[in-house]
Design a protein around this motif. Structure first.
Motif, PDB file in Angstrom:
ATOM      1  N   GLU A  59       0.851  -1.199   0.000  1.00 54.57           N
ATOM      2  CA  GLU A  59       0.000   0.000   0.000  1.00 54.57           C
ATOM      3  C   GLU A  59       0.882   1.243   0.000  1.00 54.57           C
ATOM      4  OE1 GLU A  59      -2.561   1.653  -0.945  1.00 54.57           O
ATOM      5  OE2 GLU A  59      -3.985   0.477   0.251  1.00 54.57           O
ATOM      6  N   THR A  61       0.449   5.410   0.923  1.00 56.83           N
ATOM      7  CA  THR A  61      -0.411   6.513   1.360  1.00 56.83           C
ATOM      8  C   THR A  61       0.395   7.807   1.298  1.00 56.83           C
ATOM      9  OG1 THR A  61       0.142   6.052   3.662  1.00 56.83           O
ATOM     10  CG2 THR A  61      -1.939   5.189   2.885  1.00 56.83           C
ATOM     11  N   LYS A  65      -4.415  10.281   1.481  1.00 58.92           N
ATOM     12  CA  LYS A  65      -4.830   9.464   0.332  1.00 58.92           C
ATOM     13  C   LYS A  65      -4.210   8.073   0.380  1.00 58.92           C
ATOM     14  CE  LYS A  65      -6.710  13.088  -1.662  1.00 58.92           C
ATOM     15  NZ  LYS A  65      -8.149  13.304  -1.645  1.00 58.92           N
ATOM     16  N   THR A  66      -5.065   7.073   0.281  1.00 57.76           N
ATOM     17  CA  THR A  66      -4.636   5.680   0.219  1.00 57.76           C
ATOM     18  C   THR A  66      -4.776   5.226  -1.225  1.00 57.76           C
ATOM     19  OG1 THR A  66      -5.406   5.337   2.459  1.00 57.76           O
ATOM     20  CG2 THR A  66      -5.108   3.365   1.106  1.00 57.76           C
ATOM     21  N   TYR A  67      -3.644   4.888  -1.852  1.00 60.29           N
ATOM     22  CA  TYR A  67      -3.640   4.710  -3.307  1.00 60.29           C
ATOM     23  C   TYR A  67      -4.587   3.619  -3.787  1.00 60.29           C
ATOM     24  CZ  TYR A  67       0.345   7.892  -3.977  1.00 60.29           C
ATOM     25  OH  TYR A  67       1.165   8.987  -4.031  1.00 60.29           O
ATOM     26  N   SER A  68      -4.664   2.514  -3.055  1.00 63.99           N
ATOM     27  CA  SER A  68      -5.503   1.415  -3.542  1.00 63.99           C
ATOM     28  C   SER A  68      -6.985   1.786  -3.519  1.00 63.99           C
ATOM     29  CB  SER A  68      -5.260   0.154  -2.704  1.00 63.99           C
ATOM     30  OG  SER A  68      -5.692   0.384  -1.383  1.00 63.99           O
ATOM     31  N   MET A  69      -7.309   2.857  -2.807  1.00 69.79           N
ATOM     32  CA  MET A  69      -8.716   3.290  -2.743  1.00 69.79           C
ATOM     33  C   MET A  69      -9.054   4.315  -3.833  1.00 69.79           C
ATOM     34  SD  MET A  69      -9.667   1.770   0.105  1.00 69.79           S
ATOM     35  CE  MET A  69     -10.973   2.623   0.963  1.00 69.79           C
ATOM     36  N   LEU A  70      -8.054   4.787  -4.565  1.00 66.46           N
ATOM     37  CA  LEU A  70      -8.306   5.869  -5.515  1.00 66.46           C
ATOM     38  C   LEU A  70      -8.800   5.321  -6.852  1.00 66.46           C
ATOM     39  CD1 LEU A  70      -5.081   8.043  -4.986  1.00 66.46           C
ATOM     40  CD2 LEU A  70      -7.374   8.497  -4.090  1.00 66.46           C
ATOM     41  N   ASN A  71      -9.770   5.997  -7.441  1.00 63.59           N
ATOM     42  CA  ASN A  71     -10.134   5.694  -8.825  1.00 63.59           C
ATOM     43  C   ASN A  71      -9.296   6.590  -9.746  1.00 63.59           C
ATOM     44  OD1 ASN A  71     -11.253   8.215  -8.594  1.00 63.59           O
ATOM     45  ND2 ASN A  71     -13.374   7.492  -8.502  1.00 63.59           N
TER      46      ASN A  71
END
Ligand SMILES: Nc1ncnc2c1ncn2[C@@H]1O[C@H](COP(=O)(O)OP(=O)(O)OP(=O)(O)O)[C@@H](O)[C@H]1O
Length: 215
Positions: A59, A61, A65-71
């Motif tokens: 992961e 961050t 912002k947490t990258y795996s959560m970003l579209n």
């Protein structure tokens, strides 16, 4: 903490792993040099932190912002507002003048007024060159514009991939000094890829990549 890269792994299709379990952290305003042999994965790591490419495991961050959560829109916004890049190839827009190159990104980021651009122009010694086009500049001058363009956004994090790799020693020293001064002035953190021990020694911290791992 500003940036956390937590046990990142990355394999390009059809190749062996380029990064394995790589972790780094960077506080606000920290400067970190990333060294390693050619092909050790330095640019890959920078691209992942810039949200230009996707990792397989782990992961990242940056701030909140947490990258795996970003579209895609979230990644684009991150690149517009929080992360800026400087490359070995200066990557200026050839059809824009120095002044336009400098203000282009600041406008995209939508937060920095003309005073900040004027200040940057002066600090970078570009006042006499603002109406020129990139092809009318030396390599060192082009890189100063690229640094100004990146910092015009007042990013939380500046990523620099061999920014002085195309410059001779004199221009390299001048550009590096300016970049470090401006990074400290803006409070940005810096993650810098370099082959130079002398440059790495000027930063707060240093890590070395070998065989896809930090050594
Ligand atoms: N898009 C890609 N597809 C497949 N393989 C890639 C891709 N990009 C990089 N690689 C491979 O991944 C490895 C690491 O490349 P990377 O550019 O991250 O290394 P580097 O440490 O930055 O090297 P250099 O110092 O030469 O710039 C190399 O073996 C490279 O060939």
């Amino acid at each position: 903490m500003l940036l956390s890269v937590d046990r990142i792994s990355k394999t390009y299709p059809g190749s062996r792993p380029v990064l394995q379990n790589v972790s780094i952290t960077l506080g606000q305003g920290d400067t970190l040099a990333l060294t390693g042999e050619s092909g050790s994965g330095k640019s890959t790591l920078l691209n992942l932190v810039a949200a230009l490419d996707e990792f397989d495991e782990g992961e990242i961050t940056l701030g909140t912002k947490t990258y795996s959560m970003l579209n895609d829109a979230g990644r684009a916004e991150l690149r517009r507002k929080q992360v800026a890049l400087v490359f070995q190839q200066f990557n200026l827009i050839p059809s824009l003048t120095v002044k336009q190159n400098l203000s282009f990104h600041a406008r995209l980021g939508n937060k920095n007024g003309p005073e900040w651009i004027a200040h940057l122009t002066e600090r970078l010694g570009l006042e006499a060159l603002v109406s020129r086009y990139p092809e009318q500049l030396s390599g060192g001058q082009q890189q100063r514009v690229a640094i100004g363009r990146a910092l015009a956004l007042k990013p939380a994090l500046l990523l620099a991939d061999e920014p002085t790799g195309n410059l001779d020693d004199t221009a390299s020293n001048a550009v590096m000094t300016l970049m470090l001064d401006l990074v400290r002035e803006t409070g940005a953190a810096l993650l810098l890829v370099t082959h130079s021990n002398a440059i790495a020694a000027q930063l707060d911290h240093r890590i070395h990549l070998a065989g896809g791992r930090i050594t």
